[in-house]
Design an enzyme around this catalytic site. Structure first.
Site, PDB file in Angstrom:
ATOM      1  N   THR A  99       0.823  -1.213   0.000  1.00  0.00           N
ATOM      2  CA  THR A  99       0.000   0.000   0.000  1.00  0.00           C
ATOM      3  C   THR A  99       0.855   1.260   0.000  1.00  0.00           C
ATOM      4  O   THR A  99       0.520   2.258  -0.653  1.00  0.00           O
ATOM      5  CB  THR A  99      -0.954   0.002   1.210  1.00  0.00           C
ATOM      6  OG1 THR A  99      -1.851  -1.112   1.094  1.00  0.00           O
ATOM      7  CG2 THR A  99      -1.758   1.286   1.270  1.00  0.00           C
ATOM      8  N   SER A 138      -7.254  -0.823  -6.280  1.00  0.00           N
ATOM      9  CA  SER A 138      -6.776  -1.146  -4.936  1.00  0.00           C
ATOM     10  C   SER A 138      -5.306  -1.497  -5.058  1.00  0.00           C
ATOM     11  O   SER A 138      -4.844  -1.944  -6.126  1.00  0.00           O
ATOM     12  CB  SER A 138      -7.547  -2.347  -4.368  1.00  0.00           C
ATOM     13  OG  SER A 138      -6.889  -2.885  -3.233  1.00  0.00           O
ATOM     14  N   THR A 139      -4.577  -1.303  -3.976  1.00  0.00           N
ATOM     15  CA  THR A 139      -3.192  -1.795  -3.959  1.00  0.00           C
ATOM     16  C   THR A 139      -3.149  -3.256  -4.372  1.00  0.00           C
ATOM     17  O   THR A 139      -2.237  -3.704  -5.071  1.00  0.00           O
ATOM     18  CB  THR A 139      -2.592  -1.651  -2.542  1.00  0.00           C
ATOM     19  OG1 THR A 139      -2.508  -0.277  -2.211  1.00  0.00           O
ATOM     20  CG2 THR A 139      -1.220  -2.300  -2.444  1.00  0.00           C
ATOM     21  N   THR A 185      33.197 -41.074 -11.423  1.00  0.00           N
ATOM     22  CA  THR A 185      31.993 -41.187 -10.596  1.00  0.00           C
ATOM     23  C   THR A 185      32.443 -41.282  -9.153  1.00  0.00           C
ATOM     24  O   THR A 185      33.375 -42.021  -8.828  1.00  0.00           O
ATOM     25  CB  THR A 185      31.159 -42.435 -10.973  1.00  0.00           C
ATOM     26  OG1 THR A 185      31.965 -43.604 -10.839  1.00  0.00           O
ATOM     27  CG2 THR A 185      30.645 -42.329 -12.408  1.00  0.00           C
ATOM     28  N   SER A 316      46.133 -14.240  -3.872  1.00  0.00           N
ATOM     29  CA  SER A 316      46.509 -14.264  -2.460  1.00  0.00           C
ATOM     30  C   SER A 316      47.305 -13.013  -2.100  1.00  0.00           C
ATOM     31  O   SER A 316      48.087 -12.502  -2.902  1.00  0.00           O
ATOM     32  CB  SER A 316      47.340 -15.506  -2.159  1.00  0.00           C
ATOM     33  OG  SER A 316      47.826 -15.495  -0.824  1.00  0.00           O
ATOM     34  N   SER A 317      47.112 -12.582  -0.870  1.00  0.00           N
ATOM     35  CA  SER A 317      47.897 -11.456  -0.355  1.00  0.00           C
ATOM     36  C   SER A 317      49.202 -11.923   0.262  1.00  0.00           C
ATOM     37  O   SER A 317      50.060 -11.107   0.605  1.00  0.00           O
ATOM     38  CB  SER A 317      47.079 -10.700   0.705  1.00  0.00           C
ATOM     39  OG  SER A 317      46.805 -11.557   1.804  1.00  0.00           O
ATOM     40  N   LYS A 322      49.848 -17.195  -6.715  1.00  0.00           N
ATOM     41  CA  LYS A 322      48.631 -17.988  -6.580  1.00  0.00           C
ATOM     42  C   LYS A 322      47.475 -17.322  -7.319  1.00  0.00           C
ATOM     43  O   LYS A 322      47.278 -16.117  -7.216  1.00  0.00           O
ATOM     44  CB  LYS A 322      48.256 -18.167  -5.113  1.00  0.00           C
ATOM     45  CG  LYS A 322      47.167 -19.205  -4.863  1.00  0.00           C
ATOM     46  CD  LYS A 322      46.960 -19.410  -3.368  1.00  0.00           C
ATOM     47  CE  LYS A 322      46.081 -20.620  -3.088  1.00  0.00           C
ATOM     48  NZ  LYS A 322      44.726 -20.438  -3.586  1.00  0.00           N
TER      49      LYS A 322
END
Length: 475
Positions: A99, A138-139, A185, A316-317, A322
């Site tokens: 509404t 109406s809403t 599998t 990577s830091s 990497k």
């Protein structure tokens, strides 16, 4: 500031604002998210208001001057939506079944129409948000109608990207139709296959997702407009009900139809659950596919390294050199969010009571997010991964040659017992299947080449007749 009033009392509203008291209350009442109602829903709601005004004028209920003012205001908003976006802004998650969003649109249209006519904002004697802009509505019928339209737009964009991403897998399938690899599998060596078959399987499952989403989206073209509060069309005439959806169809260009049972359409939200389920299906398939890509691309030295995923950023830091599979990772996270949203949508849909479901705001918000996130994930998967993906053919050939799984494909020709002995020795010694065949079984080199031919490995039913095992085993 200007003072506006409603049935609860009065409230000060910024005099520069096109919205009114109902919008002001909504902003105070629902500080649960900083995210506003989606712009596509709001734009379509403005279009719904224009269609309703046209239908009311056509049936003689709305005066010509008011009709023109409402239509002009609606078109001004749609022509420059960004200019009015800060006024057409209610919280994405709100109480009241939408509404607040409906009244926000009513107030902005009424105040803009008044201003365009030279009157002051808040002077609703000229154009009233409820009596005029919301006439015969109406809403509960206009808000979901706008939501349906927005979902169709979002889903159309998603399907377009889904088809493009699926096509990338189809292209890869064609390019690598002869790229032999070991199938697995339960993460153990199974039997030979090709990357062509693997990529084609991804293409097929994504296209099934396409069809499921397309079918779920098509049901949204049926709208509850004309049902007003609870589907009984109270405050609307039959002439209006007959005219309003065709008018909206004309304005929007969407093949919209009015729901056959408006009471059903107003209170039940199973169409959102169906669309969410189709989104979730795509999400679960994306999780499987991206998990496969990460696994097949693992390494490059201590993993499978059958695929070489594009290097798009440092990983990577702390670890130099990497590189991580960030594109499959972000796609999986999107999929996790979609699966979570599906649970929220199921709860919201099941929590509707009697003639109305009050929880459409959260369902719309989650569905819009799903479609947007999935489209973005599919876009980056295609652009930043699939379009530059490489198959490590040498690595795959080496693993296939030394895999005991090859023995399974030989079983119809040399027998299960002989194949089992070859497989066991291959695992124990690390020797290739080809060498062991030469050493352990009396088979000419030409027959070995035939047995290990990729086509025969992939289609053992087409290989030559089974040889007598007794004559091949070396004692």
């Amino acid at each position: 500031m200007r003072i506006e009033s409603d049935s609860l009392g009065t409230k000060a509203v910024d005099d520069a604002a096109y919205y009114g008291i109902h919008t002001e209350r909504a902003r105070e009442n629902f500080p649960v998210t900083s995210r506003p109602v989606d712009g596509r829903l709001v734009k379509n709601l403005i279009l719904v208001k224009e269609a309703c005004a046209n239908a009311n004028a056509e049936t003689g209920r709305l005066a010509a001057d008011k009709h023109r003012m409402i239509v002009d205001a609606c078109e001004a908003i749609l022509d420059d939506f960004d200019c009015f976006a800060s006024d057409l802004r209610t919280p994405a998650i709100q109480g009241g079944a939408g509404t607040s969003t409906n009244m926000n649109a009513n107030e902005v249209i009424a105040n803009l129409a008044a201003e365009m006519a030279g009157a002051k904002k808040g002077a609703y004697e000229l154009i009233h948000p409820n009596d005029d802009v919301n006439m015969a509505q109406s809403t509960n019928d206009v808000y979901p109608t706008a939501g349906h339209m927005a979902l169709v737009e979002y889903t159309t964009d998603l399907l377009d990207q889904l088809e493009k991403t699926a096509s990338s897998f189809l292209k890869l399938a064609h390019e690598h139709r002869f790229s032999l690899k070991m199938g697995r599998t339960q993460l153990e060596d199974a039997v030979p296959t090709t990357f062509g078959k693997e990529f084609h399987a991804y293409y097929r499952v994504l296209m099934r997702d396409y069809k499921r989403i397309e079918a779920a989206s098509a049901s949204l073209l049926e709208v509850p407009l004309g049902g007003t509060a609870i589907g009984t069309s109270i405050c609307a005439t039959q002439e209006y009900c007959d005219a309003v959806v065709p008018e909206l169809r004309r304005l929007s260009g969407m093949p919209l139809t009015q729901a056959e049972d408006l009471s059903d359409a107003v209170q039940n939200t199973d169409c959102y659950v169906a669309l969410s389920s189709a989104y979730k299906n795509l999400a679960t398939d994306l999780i499987k596919i991206t998990n496969d890509l990460r696994l097949l691309g693992s390494g490059p030295q201590a993993g499978l390294h059958e695929l070489e995923l594009p290097k798009v950023q440092a990983g990577s830091s702390i670890m130099p050199g990497k590189v991580n599979p960030v594109i499959p990772e972000v796609c999986a996270q999107v999929a996790f969010q979609v699966v979570g949203n599906d649970a929220a949508i199921a709860l919201a849909s099941s929590s509707g009571q009697l003639e109305l479901n009050a929880f459409e705001p959260v369902m719309f918000d989650d569905l819009f997010e799903d479609a947007s996130l999935l489209r973005g994930a599919l876009l980056t998967l295609k652009k930043n991964c699939l379009d530059h993906l490489k198959v490590n053919e040498q690595r795959c050939a080496e693993m296939a040659a030394h895999s005991a799984g090859l023995a399974t494909a030989l079983s119809p020709t040399i027998g299960y017992r002989a194949a089992a002995k070859i497989a066991q020795e291959a695992v124990a010694t690390g020797e290739s299947i080809e060498v062991l065949l030469k050493e352990k079984i009396n088979i000419p080199d030409s027959k070995i080449k035939e047995l290990l031919n990729p086509q025969n490995l992939l289609q053992p039913a087409n290989s030559s007749a089974k040889l007598e095992t007794a004559t091949m085993l070396k004692r």
